[in-house]
Structures are given as C-alpha cells and as structure tokens.
Design a protein around this motif. Structure first.
Motif, short mmCIF file in Angstrom:
data_model
loop_
_atom_site.label_atom_id
_atom_site.label_comp_id
_atom_site.label_asym_id
_atom_site.label_seq_id
_atom_site.Cartn_x
_atom_site.Cartn_y
_atom_site.Cartn_z
N THR A 79 43.09 32.95 42.96
CA THR A 79 42.03 33.60 42.67
C THR A 79 40.71 33.27 43.07
OG1 THR A 79 42.93 34.18 40.39
CG2 THR A 79 40.71 34.60 40.48
N LYS A 97 35.91 37.22 49.29
CA LYS A 97 35.21 38.38 48.76
C LYS A 97 33.74 38.34 48.64
CE LYS A 97 34.85 42.62 46.86
NZ LYS A 97 34.91 43.63 47.89
N SER A 109 32.60 39.48 42.71
CA SER A 109 33.66 39.04 43.52
C SER A 109 34.73 38.56 42.51
CB SER A 109 33.13 37.93 44.53
OG SER A 109 32.16 38.64 45.45
N ILE A 110 34.46 37.86 41.68
CA ILE A 110 35.19 36.94 40.70
C ILE A 110 36.29 38.12 39.87
CG2 ILE A 110 35.54 35.72 38.61
CD1 ILE A 110 32.86 34.05 39.57
N TYR A 113 36.95 41.05 41.09
CA TYR A 113 37.68 41.60 41.95
C TYR A 113 38.98 40.68 41.96
CZ TYR A 113 39.37 43.00 46.74
OH TYR A 113 40.28 43.48 47.80
N ALA A 114 38.93 39.46 42.13
CA ALA A 114 40.00 38.47 42.40
C ALA A 114 40.83 38.37 41.16
CB ALA A 114 39.49 37.16 42.82
N ILE A 148 32.28 29.08 41.61
CA ILE A 148 33.28 30.22 41.60
C ILE A 148 33.91 29.69 40.26
CG2 ILE A 148 35.44 31.59 41.99
CD1 ILE A 148 34.48 31.50 45.04
N ALA A 205 38.34 35.18 45.68
CA ALA A 205 36.98 35.56 45.39
C ALA A 205 35.92 34.95 46.32
CB ALA A 205 36.64 34.71 44.05
#
Length: 316
Positions: free
Chosen positions: A68, A75, A54-55, A57-58, A312, A72
């Motif tokens: 971001t 996501k 997810s991180i 992706y962002a 995150i 995330a």
C-alpha cells in the motif's frame, strides 16, 4: 534576449523541479522529478490533498501495508507529474525507487505500474520518462522497457562505462551529472574551485557527447546537476539541459551573449566493441569517483524515498 532564451535556441531546456509554479514561470519543454523533489513538494500544504488521494487510491487495492505504501508513493509521484504535464508541452521524468536499482525485474514491474497510473490519468506513455539509476541491472531493465514503448531516463550517470552501456542498450535518454562530479574533485583534492576549462563534470559530458555523435547513437544526452551557470553555458548545444529554478532565474536575469559550445557532425561509424557485463563492472569500478557517486546517489534517493513513505504511513 536573456541567456535562458538564447540557450533554448541551442539546447532543450528542462526544469529540474517538482514545483508546478516554478515550471510555469520558466516555460521549459520538459520537467524532471526525483524523490528529493517529490519529498519537498508533498511537504507543501497545497499538495496535501494529492497525498491523501494517493493513499485512498492505494488502500482500495486491499493489499498489505508495505505494498500500500509503495503504491501510494508511486501514485503521488504520478499525480504530481500529471499536474506538471498541464504546463509543459513535452515530457516529465518520474523515478523508480532507487532501492530497487539492482533488481532488473522489480524495476520493470514498478516502471509499468507508473505508466499504468499515468494512463489511468489520461496521459499517454510518450509523455513520460521512467527514471532509473545507471546500474547494469537498471540499464537492462530499460532495454526491455523500450521494447514496450516505455522510454527511460538513466540517471546518476558518472562514468564512461555507464554511458557506453546505455547507448548500446538503446536507452532513450541519459542524465550525466556535472555538479556532483565537480563536487567530488573539489572535496577529494581540497580545492576552492576549478576553472571551467578543467571542470571534470563538463569534460565528462563533452566526452560522452562526442562519442555518441561520432557513432550515431540516438540516445539523448541531458546534462544535469549544475553548480553554476558557467557549467551550463559551457555545455550549450548539448541535446538537453536540466536546470534548477535558482539557476534558471540567474540565466533569465542575465543578458550577456552566449555561444553554442557543443557542435557535431554525424560520422555514421559503428562502435564494434560492445561492452559486456564483466567489462562494464570492471571499467566502472576502476573509476573511483563514479563508483562512490553512484552508490551515494542511490543511498540519498533511498533515504528521501523512505521519508516519503514515513509521511504516507503517518497519514494512513
């Protein structure tokens, strides 16, 4: 037949958890998540890979740190929701950041972002419910989202004013909270317990149920936040019931016969007194319990959302 299977004959049973293994165990129709449940899930080692994905992706979006982290966070909720959908036939509820509950436009923006990411995962929007706190602004956001076939679950619902506004705005589903209303009265009046006949959380759902059915509102009622199985069984026949794994286990291990408690005959009447914003705010404000519990719920989910974001940031 155990009580869980009996209950499924009268109401749609929903698992109130983000834990996929528990959802598989109880074979429920739908599942609900919230920031507290997502936070508990991402602390588990088996979800570490989803968190890191997810991180990444962002980060690929080349946006600033705040955006971001926000992306995330949405996501990871979407990816956990996607995993859950592999094991249920119905829908999963995914929550918009509760700190946005008083900003209609940002609620709409994040709801659409969540739907877009689900669709990127190959999930159609008719399997998603966007969770929003039942503020006036979020109810109006839900009204707009429904026009784009984005169905919403209005949560943290404690007052009759909230229920009326949701129904009149064509909201898909509401989640009136039984246990938190019960807790407030226990604490307020220094009680040890309240018998089921006088349980204020149960009585609140029954009042909403009877009002919705009398006036043929299509909004689904999903009673939530239970403290014991007696509260659940007293609301058998409610459209939906979202239940924690602990109470699902108790129902599954109990074989006493249960009865359908909520019955209705559609009256097809029209409720002519549509609630205005001013009336909504005044009526809700007059309910001390509802005012306190809505504010508290938004804060609590906000705190857990912040903890998710801290995790995150630590992993970026």
């Amino acid at each position: 037949m155990n009580q869980l299977d009996q209950l499924k004959k009268y109401s749609t049973v929903v698992a109130d958890t983000g834990n996929v293994e528990l959802i598989k165990k109880f074979s429920t129709q739908d599942a609900t998540t919230n920031p507290s449940l997502i936070l508990n899930a991402i602390k588990l080692p088996k979800y570490k890979n989803l968190l890191l994905k997810s991180i990444e992706y962002a980060k690929k979006k080349n946006i600033n740190l705040k955006e971001t982290v926000s992306l995330a966070s949405n996501k990871i909720s979407v990816d956990i929701g996607t995993k859950i959908l592999n094991f249920i036939p119905g829908r999963v509820s995914t929550e918009v950041d509760s700190r946005l509950s008083f900003n209609k436009n940002l609620c709409i923006f994040h709801a659409k972002e969540i739907i877009r990411m689900y669709e990127e995962n190959g999930i159609k929007r008719n399997r998603i419910l966007i969770k929003l706190a039942s503020t006036w602004e979020s109810i109006q956001a839900a009204k707009e989202l429904e026009k784009e076939n984005i169905n919403c679950n209005l949560t943290l619902l404690f007052s009759f004013a909230q229920a009326k506004a949701c129904a009149q705005s064509g909201v898909f589903l509401i989640s009136p909270f039984v246990g938190r209303i019960y807790d407030w009265h226990i604490n307020k009046y220094n009680l040890d317990s309240i018998n089921i006949e006088n349980d204020p959380g149960v009585k609140s759902v029954k009042k909403i149920f009877n009002f919705y059915k009398k006036y043929s509102y299509k909004t689904i009622i999903m009673a939530a936040s239970f403290r014991n199985i007696n509260q659940i069984l007293e609301l058998s026949g409610c459209d939906y019931l979202t239940i924690s794994p602990t109470l699902l286990s108790e129902l599954k291990s109990n074989f006493n016969k249960i009865d359908k408690k909520l019955n209705f005959t559609i009256k097809n009447k029209t409720y002519k007194n549509k609630i205005t914003e001013e009336e909504f705010r005044f009526e809700h404000n007059e309910d001390i319990m509802a005012t306190e519990k809505l504010s508290e719920g938004i804060r609590q989910f906000g705190y857990d959302q912040k903890k998710i974001e801290d995790i995150i940031i630590k992993n970026i």
